[in-house]
Design a protein around this motif. Structure first.
Motif, PDB file in Angstrom:
ATOM      1  N   ILE A  68       0.829  -1.059  -0.081  1.00  0.00           N
ATOM      2  CA  ILE A  68       0.016   0.076   0.003  1.00  0.00           C
ATOM      3  C   ILE A  68       0.939   1.196   0.155  1.00  0.00           C
ATOM      4  O   ILE A  68       1.880   1.403   0.819  1.00  0.00           O
ATOM      5  CB  ILE A  68      -0.738   0.020   1.275  1.00  0.00           C
ATOM      6  N   GLY A  69       0.819   2.021  -0.913  1.00  0.00           N
ATOM      7  CA  GLY A  69       1.405   3.271  -1.015  1.00  0.00           C
ATOM      8  C   GLY A  69       2.367   3.345  -2.203  1.00  0.00           C
ATOM      9  O   GLY A  69       1.888   2.920  -3.406  1.00  0.00           O
ATOM     10  N   ASP A  70       3.511   4.095  -2.260  1.00  0.00           N
ATOM     11  CA  ASP A  70       4.423   4.215  -3.355  1.00  0.00           C
ATOM     12  C   ASP A  70       5.745   3.605  -3.029  1.00  0.00           C
ATOM     13  O   ASP A  70       6.611   3.795  -4.013  1.00  0.00           O
ATOM     14  CB  ASP A  70       4.505   5.616  -3.770  1.00  0.00           C
ATOM     15  N   SER A  71       5.947   2.803  -2.033  1.00  0.00           N
ATOM     16  CA  SER A  71       7.168   1.882  -2.076  1.00  0.00           C
ATOM     17  C   SER A  71       6.947   0.916  -3.009  1.00  0.00           C
ATOM     18  O   SER A  71       5.892   0.790  -3.653  1.00  0.00           O
ATOM     19  CB  SER A  71       7.362   1.315  -0.729  1.00  0.00           C
ATOM     20  N   ARG A  72       8.130   0.239  -3.598  1.00  0.00           N
ATOM     21  CA  ARG A  72       7.892  -0.541  -4.675  1.00  0.00           C
ATOM     22  C   ARG A  72       8.483  -2.273  -4.384  1.00  0.00           C
ATOM     23  O   ARG A  72       9.783  -2.005  -3.785  1.00  0.00           O
ATOM     24  CB  ARG A  72       8.739  -0.049  -5.908  1.00  0.00           C
ATOM     25  N   ILE A  73       8.194  -3.086  -5.080  1.00  0.00           N
ATOM     26  CA  ILE A  73       8.953  -4.343  -5.094  1.00  0.00           C
ATOM     27  C   ILE A  73       9.253  -4.599  -6.688  1.00  0.00           C
ATOM     28  O   ILE A  73       8.490  -4.435  -7.485  1.00  0.00           O
ATOM     29  CB  ILE A  73       8.027  -5.345  -4.872  1.00  0.00           C
ATOM     30  N   TYR A  74      10.756  -4.913  -6.704  1.00  0.00           N
ATOM     31  CA  TYR A  74      11.039  -5.137  -8.167  1.00  0.00           C
ATOM     32  C   TYR A  74      11.652  -6.709  -7.811  1.00  0.00           C
ATOM     33  O   TYR A  74      12.092  -7.214  -7.145  1.00  0.00           O
ATOM     34  CB  TYR A  74      12.182  -4.320  -8.395  1.00  0.00           C
ATOM     35  N   LYS A  75      11.570  -7.397  -9.151  1.00  0.00           N
ATOM     36  CA  LYS A  75      12.196  -8.694  -9.158  1.00  0.00           C
ATOM     37  C   LYS A  75      13.312  -8.057 -10.171  1.00  0.00           C
ATOM     38  O   LYS A  75      13.040  -7.918 -11.217  1.00  0.00           O
ATOM     39  CB  LYS A  75      11.315  -9.454  -9.486  1.00  0.00           C
ATOM     40  N   LEU A  76      14.413  -8.893  -9.753  1.00  0.00           N
ATOM     41  CA  LEU A  76      15.600  -8.810 -10.687  1.00  0.00           C
ATOM     42  C   LEU A  76      16.051 -10.230 -11.107  1.00  0.00           C
ATOM     43  O   LEU A  76      16.412 -11.008 -10.232  1.00  0.00           O
ATOM     44  CB  LEU A  76      16.782  -8.061 -10.021  1.00  0.00           C
ATOM     45  N   SER A  77      15.671 -10.683 -12.394  1.00  0.00           N
ATOM     46  CA  SER A  77      16.172 -11.839 -12.837  1.00  0.00           C
ATOM     47  C   SER A  77      17.202 -11.681 -13.945  1.00  0.00           C
ATOM     48  O   SER A  77      18.190 -11.240 -13.985  1.00  0.00           O
ATOM     49  CB  SER A  77      15.044 -12.996 -13.050  1.00  0.00           C
ATOM     50  N   TYR A  78      16.332 -12.149 -15.264  1.00  0.00           N
ATOM     51  CA  TYR A  78      17.177 -11.943 -16.376  1.00  0.00           C
ATOM     52  C   TYR A  78      16.933 -10.202 -16.806  1.00  0.00           C
ATOM     53  O   TYR A  78      17.524  -9.561 -17.710  1.00  0.00           O
ATOM     54  CB  TYR A  78      16.901 -12.697 -17.566  1.00  0.00           C
ATOM     55  N   ARG A  79      15.935  -9.672 -16.241  1.00  0.00           N
ATOM     56  CA  ARG A  79      15.779  -8.438 -16.437  1.00  0.00           C
ATOM     57  C   ARG A  79      15.125  -7.823 -15.196  1.00  0.00           C
ATOM     58  O   ARG A  79      14.763  -8.586 -14.330  1.00  0.00           O
ATOM     59  CB  ARG A  79      14.626  -8.041 -17.693  1.00  0.00           C
ATOM     60  N   ILE A  80      14.691  -6.510 -15.083  1.00  0.00           N
ATOM     61  CA  ILE A  80      14.136  -5.861 -14.096  1.00  0.00           C
ATOM     62  C   ILE A  80      12.598  -5.777 -14.278  1.00  0.00           C
ATOM     63  O   ILE A  80      12.254  -5.466 -15.212  1.00  0.00           O
ATOM     64  CB  ILE A  80      14.761  -4.458 -13.374  1.00  0.00           C
ATOM     65  N   LYS A  81      11.757  -5.816 -12.975  1.00  0.00           N
ATOM     66  CA  LYS A  81      10.455  -5.780 -13.563  1.00  0.00           C
ATOM     67  C   LYS A  81       9.855  -5.493 -12.036  1.00  0.00           C
ATOM     68  O   LYS A  81      10.266  -6.057 -11.191  1.00  0.00           O
ATOM     69  CB  LYS A  81       9.797  -7.244 -13.691  1.00  0.00           C
ATOM     70  N   GLN A  82       8.962  -4.241 -12.023  1.00  0.00           N
ATOM     71  CA  GLN A  82       8.431  -3.702 -11.086  1.00  0.00           C
ATOM     72  C   GLN A  82       7.046  -4.808 -10.825  1.00  0.00           C
ATOM     73  O   GLN A  82       6.149  -4.926 -11.621  1.00  0.00           O
ATOM     74  CB  GLN A  82       7.832  -2.359 -11.413  1.00  0.00           C
ATOM     75  N   LEU A  83       7.040  -5.210  -9.530  1.00  0.00           N
ATOM     76  CA  LEU A  83       5.637  -6.175  -9.117  1.00  0.00           C
ATOM     77  C   LEU A  83       4.659  -5.483  -8.748  1.00  0.00           C
ATOM     78  O   LEU A  83       3.556  -5.970  -8.201  1.00  0.00           O
ATOM     79  CB  LEU A  83       6.273  -7.158  -8.011  1.00  0.00           C
ATOM     80  N   THR A  84       4.726  -4.184  -8.002  1.00  0.00           N
ATOM     81  CA  THR A  84       3.858  -3.453  -7.393  1.00  0.00           C
ATOM     82  C   THR A  84       3.485  -2.106  -8.338  1.00  0.00           C
ATOM     83  O   THR A  84       4.139  -1.879  -9.172  1.00  0.00           O
ATOM     84  CB  THR A  84       4.314  -2.990  -6.028  1.00  0.00           C
ATOM     85  N   GLU A  85       2.253  -1.735  -7.948  1.00  0.00           N
ATOM     86  CA  GLU A  85       1.725  -0.672  -8.657  1.00  0.00           C
ATOM     87  C   GLU A  85       1.775   0.406  -7.717  1.00  0.00           C
ATOM     88  O   GLU A  85       1.044   0.433  -6.557  1.00  0.00           O
ATOM     89  CB  GLU A  85       0.430  -0.889  -9.249  1.00  0.00           C
TER      90      GLU A  85
END
Lengths: 100, 255
Positions: B125-142
């Motif tokens: 909830i809010g504007d902190s973020r979760i990223y997954k970094l594998s072969y590329r970076i992807k934002q998991l939260t909105e």
């Protein structure tokens, strides 16, 4: 052309038509499935782009709107750490001693 | 199954108080491995944002230390999701009540991962973020921000959002409005991927490419290298005159 030859050709033609119908049905079904997946991906990119997070089996955001908030903990348990629960990393960083 | 975690936080170059709070826990249990990795970015007048974020972090920390072991005996992700939701909503009510009683407005974001063996749940909830970094970076939260909502509704472009004065305005966080709808999702942990949770201060002035370049799972594999790279990125952020507090935590599972 004998009657037998005509029957063989007709049977071959019929088999060809049946095989074609089956083949195109399978192709159409696969395309439909792919289209549906693509559409869903456009709607919910964070959920459907594997393998990060699979689609949620629980529609959490919907039950968020319907259930009451229990302000007390659901179960009272002794505040004792269990011996079979071993903390390997324990980092808690806060910047106040004040409590609400 | 092996979990690796790391955390770094910094007051930044202009704030008098670090209002961010962090909880990073990793445990060996009878049922296998479990971890809680979360960030709360506090905000509010009269320097009380740190109280809101601390309250949320302490609540989750206590749950991990004293309740999780019992819950794991009959673990259900659905129940865990419901429990997190109830906890966030209960904390929301408590913080709103405190604000009313003391005539202050305070709030916090709350974003984290709960992992049990090779499965995980994210809450946000809010504007902190979760990223997954594998072969590329992807934002998991909105982001729950005004500009993100406007972009989704087609009323604003990403470029306009970057310049919009309301770019930091949140549409929901803990401690401000009575009704909150946190995002809770379930999934499988990708073995060998790095998961990053960061406050907005961490990612305002660096690009996703820079984050990936610094924290890629091929480069950063141990707790000490995670910590060192997070510190390096925080120093970069500070050198670019970021005004906010800066916090980031990392989590990695290998199985």
């Amino acid at each position: 052309m004998t009657k037998y030859e005509i029957m063989v050709i007709a049977a071959a033609a019929a088999a060809f038509v049946v095989i074609n119908i089956i083949m195109w049905s399978i192709i159409a079904a696969k395309e439909k499935k792919a289209r549906r997946r693509e559409l869903q991906q456009q709607k919910n990119p964070e959920i459907t782009v594997a393998p990060i997070l699979e689609p949620s089996p629980v529609p959490v955001n919907t039950y968020a709107e319907t259930e009451e908030v229990p302000l007390q903990p659901a179960k009272e348990r002794p505040r004792v750490k269990r011996s079979d629960f071993i903390l390997i990393d324990d980092i808690v960083i806060v910047h106040t001693d004040e409590r609400i | 199954m092996n979990y690796t975690v790391a955390a770094e936080t910094d007051i930044g170059i202009s704030k008098k108080v670090n209002q961010d709070s962090i909880c990073v826990k990793n445990a060996r249990t009878k049922q296998g491995k479990a971890a809680l990795v979360m960030i709360c970015d506090g905000m509010g007048g009269l320097s009380k944002g740190e109280l809101a974020s601390a309250e949320v972090v302490r609540s989750f920390s206590d749950w991990f230390d004293y309740e999780l072991a019992y819950e794991l005996e009959n673990w259900s992700w659905r129940d865990a999701g419901q429990s997190v939701l109830n906890r966030l909503r209960s904390l929301n009510s408590r913080i709103i009540g405190y604000g009313r009683r003391n005539g202050v407005q305070l709030g916090t974001t709350a974003t984290g991962i709960i992992a049990v063996n090779n499965n995980m749940m994210t809450f946000h909830i809010g504007d902190s973020r979760i990223y997954k970094l594998s072969y590329r970076i992807k934002q998991l939260t909105e982001d729950h921000t005004f500009v993100n909502r406007e972009i989704k509704n087609g009323n604003m472009t990403s470029e306009q959002a970057k310049r919009d004065p309301r770019r930091n305005a949140l549409t929901q966080c803990i401690g401000v409005s009575g009704d909150i709808t946190p995002d809770i999702k379930f999934g499988t942990i990708e073995s060998g991927a790095n998961y990053l949770i960061c406050s907005d201060g961490f990612r305002h002035v660096i690009t996703e490419e820079e984050i990936f370049g610094g924290l890629s799972p091929n480069i950063v594999t141990t707790g000490s290298s995670m910590k060192a790279k997070l510190r390096e990125l925080i120093e970069t952020v500070k050198s670019r005159k970021e005004q906010d507090n800066i916090s980031a935590v990392m989590f990695r599972a290998e199985y």
